[in-house]
Design an enzyme around this catalytic site. Sequence first.
Site, PDB file in Angstrom:
ATOM      1  N   CYS A 220     -30.617  48.591  92.176  1.00  0.00           N
ATOM      2  CA  CYS A 220     -29.620  48.939  93.187  1.00  0.00           C
ATOM      3  C   CYS A 220     -30.102  50.190  93.927  1.00  0.00           C
ATOM      4  O   CYS A 220     -30.660  51.098  93.318  1.00  0.00           O
ATOM      5  CB  CYS A 220     -28.262  49.218  92.543  1.00  0.00           C
TER       6      CYS A 220
ATOM      7  N   HIS B 129     -27.533  60.517  94.389  1.00  0.00           N
ATOM      8  CA  HIS B 129     -27.614  59.242  95.140  1.00  0.00           C
ATOM      9  C   HIS B 129     -26.369  59.014  95.975  1.00  0.00           C
ATOM     10  O   HIS B 129     -26.238  57.984  96.633  1.00  0.00           O
ATOM     11  CB  HIS B 129     -27.822  58.082  94.172  1.00  0.00           C
TER      12      HIS B 129
ATOM     13  N   ALA C 156     -21.979  60.721  96.708  1.00  0.00           N
ATOM     14  CA  ALA C 156     -20.995  61.761  96.398  1.00  0.00           C
ATOM     15  C   ALA C 156     -20.561  61.645  94.939  1.00  0.00           C
ATOM     16  O   ALA C 156     -20.215  62.641  94.305  1.00  0.00           O
ATOM     17  CB  ALA C 156     -19.799  61.615  97.320  1.00  0.00           C
ATOM     18  N   GLY C 157     -20.558  60.411  94.422  1.00  0.00           N
ATOM     19  CA  GLY C 157     -20.081  60.173  93.061  1.00  0.00           C
ATOM     20  C   GLY C 157     -18.578  59.958  93.049  1.00  0.00           C
ATOM     21  O   GLY C 157     -17.839  60.539  93.842  1.00  0.00           O
TER      22      GLY C 157
HETATM   23  N1  LIG Z   1     -21.564  55.741 103.659  1.00  0.00           N
HETATM   24  C1  LIG Z   1     -20.924  55.124 102.650  1.00  0.00           C
HETATM   25  N2  LIG Z   1     -21.104  55.592 101.376  1.00  0.00           N
HETATM   26  C2  LIG Z   1     -20.459  54.957 100.381  1.00  0.00           C
HETATM   27  C3  LIG Z   1     -19.603  53.864 100.592  1.00  0.00           C
HETATM   28  N3  LIG Z   1     -19.121  53.450  99.377  1.00  0.00           N
HETATM   29  C4  LIG Z   1     -19.681  54.261  98.458  1.00  0.00           C
HETATM   30  N4  LIG Z   1     -20.488  55.175  99.045  1.00  0.00           N
HETATM   31  C5  LIG Z   1     -21.358  56.184  98.436  1.00  0.00           C
HETATM   32  O1  LIG Z   1     -22.445  55.491  97.850  1.00  0.00           O
HETATM   33  C6  LIG Z   1     -22.648  55.906  96.507  1.00  0.00           C
HETATM   34  C7  LIG Z   1     -23.063  54.686  95.738  1.00  0.00           C
HETATM   35  O2  LIG Z   1     -22.968  54.923  94.401  1.00  0.00           O
HETATM   36  P1  LIG Z   1     -23.216  53.800  93.271  1.00  0.00           P
HETATM   37  O3  LIG Z   1     -23.115  54.557  91.993  1.00  0.00           O
HETATM   38  O4  LIG Z   1     -22.134  52.818  93.478  1.00  0.00           O
HETATM   39  O5  LIG Z   1     -24.546  53.242  93.502  1.00  0.00           O
HETATM   40  C8  LIG Z   1     -21.293  56.487  96.064  1.00  0.00           C
HETATM   41  O6  LIG Z   1     -21.467  57.531  95.138  1.00  0.00           O
HETATM   42  C9  LIG Z   1     -20.690  56.996  97.349  1.00  0.00           C
HETATM   43  O7  LIG Z   1     -20.999  58.338  97.547  1.00  0.00           O
HETATM   44  C10 LIG Z   1     -19.429  53.389 101.935  1.00  0.00           C
HETATM   45  O8  LIG Z   1     -18.703  52.405 102.201  1.00  0.00           O
HETATM   46  N5  LIG Z   1     -20.111  54.042 102.907  1.00  0.00           N
HETATM   47 MN   LIG Z   2     -25.821  51.603  93.674  1.00  0.00          MN
END
Ligand SMILES: Nc1nc2c(ncn2[C@@H]2O[C@H](COP(=O)(O)O)[C@@H](O)[C@H]2O)c(=O)[nH]1
Ligand SMILES: [Mn+2]
Length: 373
Positions: free
Chosen positions: A76, A291, A293-294
């Site tokens: 991922c 990766h 914001a979490g």
């Molecule tokens: N720009 C966007 N960022 C998003 C969205 N949904 C989640 N997020 C960010 O991505 C990471 C992915 O984390 P993972 O652990 O699921 O791989 C998450 O932490 C958010 O910060 C979105 O729709 N748009």
């Molecule tokens: Mn992911």
Amino acid sequence: MYRPRQLNDRLTLYADSQCWIEGEALRQLERAAGLPGMVRAVGLPDLHPGKGGPVGAAFLSDGLFYPYLVGADVGCGMALFSTDLTMAKAKPERWSKRLHGLEESWDGDREAWLGERQALGAGFASSIGTIGLGNHFAELLTMQKVHDAEACRMLDIEAGGLLLLVHSGSRGAGETLLRDHADRFRDSPLVAGSCEAEQYLARHALANAYAAANRELIAYRLLEQLGSGYHRILDLAHNGIERTANGHFLHRKGAAPSDHGVVVIPGSRGSCSFLVMPVGGQADNLWSVAHGAGRKWSRSECEGRLRTKFPAASLQRTKLGSHVICEDRQLLYEEAPPAYKEIRTVIDALVSFGLVRVIAVLSPVLTYKVRRH
Ligand SMILES: Nc1nc2c(ncn2[C@@H]2O[C@H](COP(=O)(O)O)[C@@H](O)[C@H]2O)c(=O)[nH]1
Ligand SMILES: [Mn+2]
């Protein structure tokens, strides 16, 4: 420059007082860092609790490795593409009605697409080019602020152009890989050089290739509908295991590799994302940065927290004015921007620890999650 917190002789936490980290995430991090064979571990500023182990962390082990720490979505990651589209001519409202089909099988030559990208043996050809549910998305972004015009020029990014960010993974390939492992070994490690370890790593490589091929096909399918070509700027997997030059195993779970140049760190569909350049040696932080914001809230608590203030339909627009295609009510709540931590505290922490410098700030225009079939 701030110094990270040394939690014990092998565990470093890159979070400052502005970063909110849940107690359970720290407990998971400490537990994982104490597993047999662990040499070193780092927690990143987006650290949060995960299913098996923490998300937003990297682990270096010797002689063995732990598939369950990386989880079911091997490969991922985030891929960023430049497009032929411009903000000046963008039609997000019209596009949000028109774009469709990224949850349905692609009717192109799937075998050829996978074969050309060394991913044919991963199986699951019918899912290639589909986003998947949960936190996965495809998002058009515009440049809100340029901090390093020269770096943007080198990356072929123009101020008025739209970028496409794709977050997706290896779909069934990663899921079956973890399930097959867990059926036999539960959360036990695999011993380096064993037949089981080599078999796992071979399937892991295919799942990784599949995930990258998937992100590219999602970009192709979405941009084809808008009459645009694309050029890949970066593709970085944030879940995976790799062998280092000195034979250790580097696990990343929700940790973006910082040894391959520019990195995109997304916030949420309702906040900015950041294009950053890793700086310095990166060995102390295990060649990894945040990766995203979490998560701040678990999925199960989101609807209860948000329902009275935000009717589901209102979540199809964000406070930045962007459009959201998500025809799944529960997912609208689970992935709503308030469910995530504040991205600026994550970026500020990375900058103050001297791990990255910001190249550009990106703002969402249109986020595609899922259409109802
Ligand atoms: N720009 C966007 N960022 C998003 C969205 N949904 C989640 N997020 C960010 O991505 C990471 C992915 O984390 P993972 O652990 O699921 O791989 C998450 O932490 C958010 O910060 C979105 O729709 N748009
Ligand atoms: Mn992911």
